[in-house]
Each structure stands twice: as C-alpha cells, then as structure tokens.
Design a protein around this motif. Structure first.
Motif, PDB file in Angstrom:
ATOM      1  N   GLN A  55       0.824  -1.200   0.000  1.00  0.00           N
ATOM      2  CA  GLN A  55       0.000   0.000   0.000  1.00  0.00           C
ATOM      3  C   GLN A  55       0.862   1.255   0.000  1.00  0.00           C
ATOM      4  OE1 GLN A  55      -3.307  -0.021   2.865  1.00  0.00           O
ATOM      5  NE2 GLN A  55      -2.971  -2.211   3.157  1.00  0.00           N
ATOM      6  N   ARG A  56       1.954   1.236   0.776  1.00  0.00           N
ATOM      7  CA  ARG A  56       2.839   2.398   0.813  1.00  0.00           C
ATOM      8  C   ARG A  56       3.550   2.582  -0.524  1.00  0.00           C
ATOM      9  NH1 ARG A  56       4.483   0.239   5.988  1.00  0.00           N
ATOM     10  NH2 ARG A  56       6.633  -0.004   5.280  1.00  0.00           N
ATOM     11  N   LEU A  57       3.927   1.480  -1.167  1.00  0.00           N
ATOM     12  CA  LEU A  57       4.561   1.564  -2.483  1.00  0.00           C
ATOM     13  C   LEU A  57       3.629   2.213  -3.504  1.00  0.00           C
ATOM     14  CD1 LEU A  57       6.183  -1.982  -2.626  1.00  0.00           C
ATOM     15  CD2 LEU A  57       7.459   0.167  -2.737  1.00  0.00           C
ATOM     16  N   VAL A  58       2.372   1.800  -3.503  1.00  0.00           N
ATOM     17  CA  VAL A  58       1.410   2.347  -4.450  1.00  0.00           C
ATOM     18  C   VAL A  58       1.151   3.824  -4.159  1.00  0.00           C
ATOM     19  CG1 VAL A  58      -0.992   2.231  -5.215  1.00  0.00           C
ATOM     20  CG2 VAL A  58       0.319   0.132  -4.916  1.00  0.00           C
ATOM     21  N   GLN A  59       1.084   4.174  -2.882  1.00  0.00           N
ATOM     22  CA  GLN A  59       0.879   5.573  -2.515  1.00  0.00           C
ATOM     23  C   GLN A  59       2.024   6.436  -3.044  1.00  0.00           C
ATOM     24  OE1 GLN A  59       0.787   6.289   1.692  1.00  0.00           O
ATOM     25  NE2 GLN A  59       0.308   8.457   1.482  1.00  0.00           N
ATOM     26  N   GLN A  60       3.252   5.961  -2.881  1.00  0.00           N
ATOM     27  CA  GLN A  60       4.395   6.705  -3.369  1.00  0.00           C
ATOM     28  C   GLN A  60       4.409   6.752  -4.902  1.00  0.00           C
ATOM     29  OE1 GLN A  60       6.346   8.760  -2.449  1.00  0.00           O
ATOM     30  NE2 GLN A  60       8.250   8.730  -3.623  1.00  0.00           N
ATOM     31  N   SER A  61       4.002   5.665  -5.539  1.00  0.00           N
ATOM     32  CA  SER A  61       3.961   5.632  -6.990  1.00  0.00           C
ATOM     33  C   SER A  61       3.014   6.700  -7.526  1.00  0.00           C
ATOM     34  CB  SER A  61       3.510   4.247  -7.464  1.00  0.00           C
ATOM     35  OG  SER A  61       3.330   4.210  -8.861  1.00  0.00           O
ATOM     36  N   ARG A  62       1.868   6.840  -6.894  1.00  0.00           N
ATOM     37  CA  ARG A  62       0.895   7.840  -7.337  1.00  0.00           C
ATOM     38  C   ARG A  62       1.391   9.256  -7.074  1.00  0.00           C
ATOM     39  NH1 ARG A  62      -4.270   4.504  -4.847  1.00  0.00           N
ATOM     40  NH2 ARG A  62      -4.522   3.063  -6.615  1.00  0.00           N
ATOM     41  N   THR A  63       2.141   9.433  -5.993  1.00  0.00           N
ATOM     42  CA  THR A  63       2.643  10.760  -5.663  1.00  0.00           C
ATOM     43  C   THR A  63       3.778  11.185  -6.587  1.00  0.00           C
ATOM     44  OG1 THR A  63       2.052  10.454  -3.332  1.00  0.00           O
ATOM     45  CG2 THR A  63       3.670  12.166  -3.837  1.00  0.00           C
ATOM     46  N   SER A  64       4.693  10.249  -6.857  1.00  0.00           N
ATOM     47  CA  SER A  64       5.900  10.583  -7.618  1.00  0.00           C
ATOM     48  C   SER A  64       5.755  10.381  -9.116  1.00  0.00           C
ATOM     49  CB  SER A  64       7.065   9.724  -7.129  1.00  0.00           C
ATOM     50  OG  SER A  64       6.843   8.355  -7.443  1.00  0.00           O
ATOM     51  N   GLY A  65       4.799   9.546  -9.522  1.00  0.00           N
ATOM     52  CA  GLY A  65       4.678   9.229 -10.944  1.00  0.00           C
ATOM     53  C   GLY A  65       5.592   8.112 -11.391  1.00  0.00           C
ATOM     54  N   SER A  66       6.376   7.545 -10.467  1.00  0.00           N
ATOM     55  CA  SER A  66       7.272   6.436 -10.784  1.00  0.00           C
ATOM     56  C   SER A  66       6.531   5.112 -10.621  1.00  0.00           C
ATOM     57  CB  SER A  66       8.488   6.446  -9.854  1.00  0.00           C
ATOM     58  OG  SER A  66       9.216   7.650  -9.985  1.00  0.00           O
ATOM     59  N   SER A  67       6.893   4.150 -11.444  1.00  0.00           N
ATOM     60  CA  SER A  67       6.261   2.837 -11.353  1.00  0.00           C
ATOM     61  C   SER A  67       6.846   2.042 -10.190  1.00  0.00           C
ATOM     62  CB  SER A  67       6.478   2.058 -12.657  1.00  0.00           C
ATOM     63  OG  SER A  67       5.911   2.741 -13.753  1.00  0.00           O
ATOM     64  N   VAL A  68       6.050   1.129  -9.660  1.00  0.00           N
ATOM     65  CA  VAL A  68       6.538   0.213  -8.629  1.00  0.00           C
ATOM     66  C   VAL A  68       7.496  -0.774  -9.283  1.00  0.00           C
ATOM     67  CG1 VAL A  68       5.891  -1.605  -7.010  1.00  0.00           C
ATOM     68  CG2 VAL A  68       4.451   0.431  -7.240  1.00  0.00           C
TER      69      VAL A  68
END
Length: 272
Positions: free
Chosen positions: A235-248
């Motif tokens: 969940q934290r990875l996906v949250q960061q992905s949405r914030t930064s625009g970087s893929s998991v």
C-alpha cells in the motif's frame, strides 16, 4: 505535581520506567545525550528505520501493473462509452490519437524527430500549434481500424486459453495478447460511436463476450484489494507511486511511519 528522580533525570508522579525491558525509540522526545546514558544502564534503543523499511517484491510489481490497468479502465470508460478519445492518448495496437484529425497514428502529436514535427499524419517543418480539440469522436475510417485490431485480439485470445486477466499478457512481446482490458476499451469505443459507424462481426463477438470480460475485471479488482489488505508495505509503495509518478519496481525500498499503515508515511527511496 511533585517530581521524583531516576538516574539524575526527573519523572512525573507515578510513571515508572522498567530499564531492563522498556524500548526507547531514537525518534522519540528524548535527546540523543539522554539515550546514550540510558543505553549504558541496559535500556534497548530501537531505530525507527529498522522496523519500517519495506523492499518491493516481484509480486508487488506485478500487482501494481494490474492495479494501474484497472484504474485506467475506470477512468476511460465514461469517455469511451460516449464515443470520445482524448488527444494524444495511446491505444495499444492503434497508436496515438490526434483529436483534430480524428484518427490514430504511430507517433504522438507534436513529436520531434530530425528537425521535423509530427502532426495529424504527416511530418511538418515547424512545431505544430496546440490542437483545437482536447477530445473528439474518431472518424469511421479510424473506427474500422479499431475493429480490425479488436478482431486480431479476439483471435489471439482464443489461441491462449490461459489469458484470464485484465493486465497485458506475458506474451505481449510476441505481437499479440494485449489483454481483456484493451479489448474492453475497443468494445466501449465502437459501442459509443454506433450512431456514425456500423460495427461488424468483431464487435458482435465482443458484445457476446463482454459480460465475461466484466467478470474477469471484477475478479482482478478483488485480487488487488485482497493483496493490498494483506500487504501494508505494498500500500505504501502504491501511494508513493501515485505521488511521484514512478512505477513500482521490485527491489525499490519505501520507509513508512510506525506500524504497517499507509497513512502519515515518509519514503526513503523509490524507483527502478
């Protein structure tokens, strides 16, 4: 309130400290100098980082691709069922949509190459202006291309019985099997333009299959939901992905707050 003292340091009222078993966190309110003294007396010091760093796995990466695909489908469904395509949107197998030309092309509108720019199906000598339309209905010739690609994808699906996911197939690099999600997009687009285009056999087959495709999409959503509920780090990875625009990406690390929740977290690093 009266003060009592422990090892030369004050404590309030009846609060008691068991120096042998209580854990003090280095990010708490006590200063490092205080922690150094207490460590010498047998108190364990626990770093905030040690318990909250999570490293993405290959399963996390795979699930993130599926979740992103589902999110895209949810976003585009309303537009496609009304027959619209956004300017410069890429539809796999068809290319990029140029809203003014109402057609798909292999290059983005405004792409520069060798001192020329691509716009509405041709290379021009000067950078093209912004398009007049942000979205439009594809013209009949473009919709015919859509149905041709849909027919090829349906044929590819019948040759790969293991393809049961919304996500792109693992055999995409062989030139087929883009996934049920993309076929749903093409079906929605053709359905939304039936007033200006008479669909053919590929659309009719898709219409007979679309309920099954919808069930597949719903099963994929449930799969993502269950995985996320069981994996707070994901969940934290996906949250960061949405914030930064970087893929998991597998191997990426993410650091959250205390515990496993996704709220109030901070991130050390993320990216491929």
């Amino acid at each position: 309130m009266g003060l009592t003292f422990l090892w030369g340091y004050p404590r309030f009222g009846s609060v008691k400290l068991n120096a042998q078993s209580r854990l003090l966190r280095s990010c708490g309110i006590l200063r490092w100098s205080t922690l150094g003294l207490l460590a010498g007396s047998g108190v364990s010091v626990v770093s905030c980082d040690s318990e909250s760093t999570y490293v993405a796995t290959a399963d996390d990466e795979k699930m993130a691709v599926l979740e992103q695909k589902l999110d895209e489908l949810d976003t585009r469904r309303a537009q496609f069922t009304q027959g619209y395509v956004l300017h410069n949107m890429e539809l796999p197998g068809l290319g990029f949509y140029h809203a003014d030309a109402q057609d798909f092309f292999p290059f983005r509108y405004g792409q520069e190459q060798g001192g020329k720019w691509f716009a509405n199906g041709e290379w021009v000598d000067t950078q093209p202006p912004a398009p007049e339309k942000s979205m439009s209905h594809p013209k009949p010739e473009a919709l015919k291309k859509v149905e041709e690609v849909l027919a090829r994808e349906q044929e590819a699906l019948t040759q790969q019985p293991g393809e049961t996911s919304t996500a792109p197939s693992t055999v995409h690099h062989h030139g087929s099997g883009m996934g049920i999600g993309n076929m749903m997009l093409m079906y929605w687009l053709l359905s939304g333009n039936r007033g200006s285009y008479v669909p053919g056999p590929a659309f009719q087959r898709a219409e007979a299959s679309q309920q099954s495709w919808q069930r597949t999409m719903q099963a994929d959503r449930q799969k993502v939901s269950s995985y996320a509920a069981a994996n707070p780090g994901y969940q934290r990875l996906v949250q960061q992905s949405r914030t930064s625009g970087s893929s998991v990406r597998a191997g990426a690390s993410v650091r959250g707050g205390f515990g496993g929740g996704s709220s109030g977290s901070s991130f050390r690093s993320f990216g491929g």
